[in-house]
Motif scaffolding. Sequence first.
Motif, PDB file in Angstrom:
ATOM      1  N   ILE A  11       0.867  -1.183   0.000  1.00  0.00           N
ATOM      2  CA  ILE A  11       0.000   0.000   0.000  1.00  0.00           C
ATOM      3  C   ILE A  11       0.900   1.227   0.000  1.00  0.00           C
ATOM      4  N   ILE A  12       0.615   2.172  -0.882  1.00  0.00           N
ATOM      5  CA  ILE A  12       1.387   3.417  -0.917  1.00  0.00           C
ATOM      6  C   ILE A  12       0.538   4.507  -0.272  1.00  0.00           C
ATOM      7  N   GLY A  13       0.990   5.018   0.863  1.00  0.00           N
ATOM      8  CA  GLY A  13       0.280   6.123   1.533  1.00  0.00           C
ATOM      9  C   GLY A  13      -0.384   5.679   2.822  1.00  0.00           C
ATOM     10  N   ALA A  14       0.115   6.208   3.959  1.00  0.00           N
ATOM     11  CA  ALA A  14      -0.456   5.873   5.270  1.00  0.00           C
ATOM     12  C   ALA A  14      -1.381   6.993   5.748  1.00  0.00           C
ATOM     13  N   LEU A  34       3.428  -1.252   3.991  1.00  0.00           N
ATOM     14  CA  LEU A  34       2.797   0.079   3.882  1.00  0.00           C
ATOM     15  C   LEU A  34       3.902   1.130   3.760  1.00  0.00           C
ATOM     16  N   ILE A  35       3.964   1.738   2.586  1.00  0.00           N
ATOM     17  CA  ILE A  35       5.037   2.699   2.294  1.00  0.00           C
ATOM     18  C   ILE A  35       4.518   4.122   2.482  1.00  0.00           C
ATOM     19  N   GLU A  36       5.266   4.923   3.218  1.00  0.00           N
ATOM     20  CA  GLU A  36       4.839   6.298   3.493  1.00  0.00           C
ATOM     21  C   GLU A  36       6.017   7.256   3.295  1.00  0.00           C
ATOM     22  N   ARG A  51      -9.137  20.238  10.035  1.00  0.00           N
ATOM     23  CA  ARG A  51     -10.264  19.504   9.430  1.00  0.00           C
ATOM     24  C   ARG A  51     -11.076  18.800  10.511  1.00  0.00           C
ATOM     25  N   GLU A  52     -12.362  18.996  10.500  1.00  0.00           N
ATOM     26  CA  GLU A  52     -13.264  18.229  11.368  1.00  0.00           C
ATOM     27  C   GLU A  52     -14.072  17.368  10.400  1.00  0.00           C
ATOM     28  N   ILE A  53     -13.934  16.069  10.514  1.00  0.00           N
ATOM     29  CA  ILE A  53     -14.535  15.177   9.525  1.00  0.00           C
ATOM     30  C   ILE A  53     -15.940  14.767   9.967  1.00  0.00           C
ATOM     31  N   VAL A 164      -2.975   1.957  -4.220  1.00  0.00           N
ATOM     32  CA  VAL A 164      -2.530   3.345  -4.283  1.00  0.00           C
ATOM     33  C   VAL A 164      -3.418   4.187  -3.382  1.00  0.00           C
ATOM     34  N   ALA A 165      -2.819   4.803  -2.349  1.00  0.00           N
ATOM     35  CA  ALA A 165      -3.614   5.602  -1.396  1.00  0.00           C
ATOM     36  C   ALA A 165      -2.823   6.843  -1.005  1.00  0.00           C
ATOM     37  N   ASP A 166      -2.161   7.445  -1.999  1.00  0.00           N
ATOM     38  CA  ASP A 166      -1.281   8.573  -1.662  1.00  0.00           C
ATOM     39  C   ASP A 166      -1.898   9.935  -1.972  1.00  0.00           C
ATOM     40  N   LEU A 190     -10.410  28.193   4.399  1.00  0.00           N
ATOM     41  CA  LEU A 190      -9.737  28.379   5.686  1.00  0.00           C
ATOM     42  C   LEU A 190     -10.553  27.674   6.761  1.00  0.00           C
ATOM     43  N   VAL A 191      -9.880  26.891   7.607  1.00  0.00           N
ATOM     44  CA  VAL A 191     -10.590  26.184   8.688  1.00  0.00           C
ATOM     45  C   VAL A 191      -9.888  26.413  10.022  1.00  0.00           C
ATOM     46  N   CYS A 192     -10.684  26.586  11.070  1.00  0.00           N
ATOM     47  CA  CYS A 192     -10.153  26.762  12.430  1.00  0.00           C
ATOM     48  C   CYS A 192     -11.285  26.557  13.420  1.00  0.00           C
ATOM     49  N   VAL A 269      -5.223  26.530   5.777  1.00  0.00           N
ATOM     50  CA  VAL A 269      -5.823  26.866   4.473  1.00  0.00           C
ATOM     51  C   VAL A 269      -5.575  25.728   3.482  1.00  0.00           C
ATOM     52  N   TYR A 270      -6.619  25.356   2.744  1.00  0.00           N
ATOM     53  CA  TYR A 270      -6.518  24.304   1.717  1.00  0.00           C
ATOM     54  C   TYR A 270      -6.987  24.854   0.371  1.00  0.00           C
ATOM     55  N   PRO A 271      -6.185  24.674  -0.686  1.00  0.00           N
ATOM     56  CA  PRO A 271      -6.661  25.059  -2.022  1.00  0.00           C
ATOM     57  C   PRO A 271      -7.757  24.092  -2.456  1.00  0.00           C
ATOM     58  N   THR A 299     -19.612  18.952   0.650  1.00  0.00           N
ATOM     59  CA  THR A 299     -20.646  17.969   0.987  1.00  0.00           C
ATOM     60  C   THR A 299     -20.119  16.893   1.952  1.00  0.00           C
ATOM     61  N   ALA A 300     -18.893  17.067   2.426  1.00  0.00           N
ATOM     62  CA  ALA A 300     -18.310  16.189   3.455  1.00  0.00           C
ATOM     63  C   ALA A 300     -18.338  14.710   3.062  1.00  0.00           C
ATOM     64  N   HIS A 301     -18.066  14.434   1.794  1.00  0.00           N
ATOM     65  CA  HIS A 301     -18.095  13.047   1.340  1.00  0.00           C
ATOM     66  C   HIS A 301     -16.713  12.388   1.332  1.00  0.00           C
ATOM     67  N   GLY A 302     -15.625  13.187   1.276  1.00  0.00           N
ATOM     68  CA  GLY A 302     -14.286  12.678   0.961  1.00  0.00           C
ATOM     69  C   GLY A 302     -13.869  11.402   1.672  1.00  0.00           C
ATOM     70  N   PHE A 303     -13.707  11.486   2.989  1.00  0.00           N
ATOM     71  CA  PHE A 303     -13.213  10.309   3.705  1.00  0.00           C
ATOM     72  C   PHE A 303     -14.291   9.231   3.783  1.00  0.00           C
TER      73      PHE A 303
HETATM   74  C1  LIG Z   1     -11.001  21.274   4.902  1.00  0.00           C
HETATM   75  C2  LIG Z   1     -11.397  19.858   4.642  1.00  0.00           C
HETATM   76  C3  LIG Z   1     -12.518  19.339   5.261  1.00  0.00           C
HETATM   77  C4  LIG Z   1     -12.904  18.012   5.022  1.00  0.00           C
HETATM   78  N1  LIG Z   1     -14.041  17.541   5.614  1.00  0.00           N
HETATM   79  C5  LIG Z   1     -14.444  16.277   5.372  1.00  0.00           C
HETATM   80  C6  LIG Z   1     -15.641  15.758   5.972  1.00  0.00           C
HETATM   81  O1  LIG Z   1     -16.329  16.450   6.721  1.00  0.00           O
HETATM   82  N2  LIG Z   1     -16.000  14.468   5.705  1.00  0.00           N
HETATM   83  C7  LIG Z   1     -15.258  13.663   4.900  1.00  0.00           C
HETATM   84  O2  LIG Z   1     -15.630  12.507   4.698  1.00  0.00           O
HETATM   85  N3  LIG Z   1     -14.127  14.126   4.317  1.00  0.00           N
HETATM   86  C8  LIG Z   1     -13.706  15.413   4.528  1.00  0.00           C
HETATM   87  N4  LIG Z   1     -12.552  15.875   3.951  1.00  0.00           N
HETATM   88  C9  LIG Z   1     -11.780  14.971   3.072  1.00  0.00           C
HETATM   89  C10 LIG Z   1     -10.800  14.056   3.838  1.00  0.00           C
HETATM   90  O3  LIG Z   1      -9.959  14.827   4.669  1.00  0.00           O
HETATM   91  C11 LIG Z   1      -9.992  13.268   2.813  1.00  0.00           C
HETATM   92  O4  LIG Z   1     -10.879  12.601   1.937  1.00  0.00           O
HETATM   93  C12 LIG Z   1      -9.076  12.209   3.458  1.00  0.00           C
HETATM   94  O5  LIG Z   1      -8.163  12.802   4.353  1.00  0.00           O
HETATM   95  C13 LIG Z   1      -8.283  11.486   2.366  1.00  0.00           C
HETATM   96  O6  LIG Z   1      -7.556  10.424   2.947  1.00  0.00           O
HETATM   97  P1  LIG Z   1      -6.496   9.619   2.052  1.00  0.00           P
HETATM   98  O7  LIG Z   1      -5.903   8.629   2.982  1.00  0.00           O
HETATM   99  O8  LIG Z   1      -7.122   9.145   0.798  1.00  0.00           O
HETATM  100  O9  LIG Z   1      -5.418  10.704   1.594  1.00  0.00           O
HETATM  101  P2  LIG Z   1      -4.447  11.638   2.444  1.00  0.00           P
HETATM  102  O10 LIG Z   1      -5.055  12.015   3.745  1.00  0.00           O
HETATM  103  O11 LIG Z   1      -4.049  12.734   1.507  1.00  0.00           O
HETATM  104  O12 LIG Z   1      -3.186  10.709   2.769  1.00  0.00           O
HETATM  105  C14 LIG Z   1      -2.245  10.356   1.783  1.00  0.00           C
HETATM  106  C15 LIG Z   1      -0.989   9.816   2.460  1.00  0.00           C
HETATM  107  O13 LIG Z   1      -0.074   9.417   1.434  1.00  0.00           O
HETATM  108  C16 LIG Z   1       1.210   9.938   1.714  1.00  0.00           C
HETATM  109  N5  LIG Z   1       1.904  10.112   0.425  1.00  0.00           N
HETATM  110  C17 LIG Z   1       1.694  11.051  -0.520  1.00  0.00           C
HETATM  111  N6  LIG Z   1       2.476  10.829  -1.576  1.00  0.00           N
HETATM  112  C18 LIG Z   1       3.220   9.743  -1.291  1.00  0.00           C
HETATM  113  C19 LIG Z   1       4.216   9.032  -2.004  1.00  0.00           C
HETATM  114  N7  LIG Z   1       4.602   9.392  -3.230  1.00  0.00           N
HETATM  115  N8  LIG Z   1       4.784   7.954  -1.404  1.00  0.00           N
HETATM  116  C20 LIG Z   1       4.411   7.558  -0.165  1.00  0.00           C
HETATM  117  N9  LIG Z   1       3.467   8.202   0.551  1.00  0.00           N
HETATM  118  C21 LIG Z   1       2.874   9.276  -0.013  1.00  0.00           C
HETATM  119  C22 LIG Z   1       0.955  11.241   2.437  1.00  0.00           C
HETATM  120  O14 LIG Z   1       2.072  11.648   3.206  1.00  0.00           O
HETATM  121  C23 LIG Z   1      -0.252  10.871   3.300  1.00  0.00           C
HETATM  122  O15 LIG Z   1       0.145  10.299   4.528  1.00  0.00           O
HETATM  123  C24 LIG Z   1     -12.150  17.198   4.151  1.00  0.00           C
HETATM  124  C25 LIG Z   1     -11.013  17.725   3.528  1.00  0.00           C
HETATM  125  C26 LIG Z   1     -10.638  19.032   3.769  1.00  0.00           C
HETATM  126  C27 LIG Z   1      -9.428  19.598   3.069  1.00  0.00           C
END
Ligand SMILES: Cc1cc2nc3c(=O)[nH]c(=O)nc-3n(C[C@H](O)[C@H](O)[C@H](O)COP(=O)(O)OP(=O)(O)OC[C@H]3O[C@@H](n4cnc5c(N)ncnc54)[C@H](O)[C@@H]3O)c2cc1C
Length: 401
Positions: A11-14, A34-36, A51-53, A164-166, A190-192, A269-271, A299-303
Amino acid sequence: MTDASNFDAIIIGAGPAGLCLAIGLVRYGYRIGLIERQSERAIAEPGFDGREIALTHRSIHILQGLGVWPRIAPHEIAPLKRAAVMTGRSAHHLLFDQRDTKCAALGYLVPNHLIRKAAFEAFAAQTGVSFLPDRQLIGLEVGADAVIVRTAQGETLRGRWLIVADGRFSETRRALGIAADMLDFGKSMLVCRMRHRASHAETAREWFKDQSTLALLPLNGTESSAVITASAAQTQRLQSMDPAGFNRELEGRWEGVLGSMELSSTRHVYPLVATYSRRFADRRCALIGDSAVGMHPVTAHGFNLGLQSGSSLLRELQCASPRLSRYEAIHGRTARPMYLATNAVVRLYTDTRPAAQVLRMAGLHLANRLRPFKKIVLSSLTEFDPSYGADAMHTIPQRMD
Ligand SMILES: Cc1cc2nc3c(=O)[nH]c(=O)nc-3n(C[C@H](O)[C@H](O)[C@H](O)COP(=O)(O)OP(=O)(O)OC[C@H]3O[C@@H](n4cnc5c(N)ncnc54)[C@H](O)[C@@H]3O)c2cc1C
């Protein structure tokens, strides 16, 4: 480690998606590498990132099954009982209420860094895992029976599967030659945390207003997560303001809805760039989490979607003859409508033209009256036993040592 090391899956990405799937696979008897890129300390003790999920019931069910949920202190978990959506100066708002469901809350808010910390703890407590932090990938070969991964640290790892989870700007996706659609909204978020005088009544408020979008997400006590979506220049200005000026600015923007406000955390801040990978699977490789679909956070779907992708993939890998194309089709059917609908909502609610304002108000009126629409949204938040996938991580057998 300099010799080839064999794993069932690499797995790439912790991040939270990679860690949660790793826990599920280890329990199923997989040997995981698990490679990070980051250090072990950064993953084991992540700092507050603003971030508050908002987690759905389905996600909590999965996290419970993985042993992640019990590692989050109850006082860090905040119930979300109502959600109100407002637009412009209209007095009308769209309201989702927990009382219209059979659940005690629509969902629960948990700080992202605590989900990450709990997921790492649950992962590290297992046997059959090799955690490889501080690694840089320099080579990938995908063969008929195995995937070979080379790192700049001199390792050659061999896995039956590559996951792939990076994250949304996944370099591994690029290395595999998989393209992704990217939608840059040209804004930042911007979140705080803010303390405030009045009670939030466990209600999330989202206000599409003038040139910016505001949200207040209820935390425990009289504290909320404040979210401001605006141009990069505006969010930068807000981030560098002195705390007293920032407090006044937020009170003004919210027009005193929660009384006086006081900054109670660091600001982040997140773009805002949404991404959608053109493939979720390729030969022996599968993409999960944000590397598959990086949603706009509105829409808070990401995670939640990331957990679902892991759950669907785990279910597929449990089959006698796994077919990643089946995982790709299933995840696409879940993710595509969410992705398109979220982007459409963002476009409509951030369009400053007068016609869009009229459409928005009409939309809120209509959505409020359309009981089937509200029912669909409410059940997507509160259901936890859909026909496929969500239970997979929960029902998997304990690790076969
Ligand atoms: C402001 C904000 C609010 C959010 N609110 C919500 C919410 O309310 N509900 C919800 O469900 N989701 C929400 N999300 C989305 C959620 O945060 C993400 O969907 C989630 O964090 C993604 O997890 P991930 O493990 O896929 O990726 P990431 O969290 O991006 O983790 C990726 C990992 O891979 C590692 N990595 C990167 N590149 C490499 C490489 N080349 N080799 C090895 N390792 C690498 C990184 O260091 C990191 O540890 C929000 C996001 C933001 C920005």
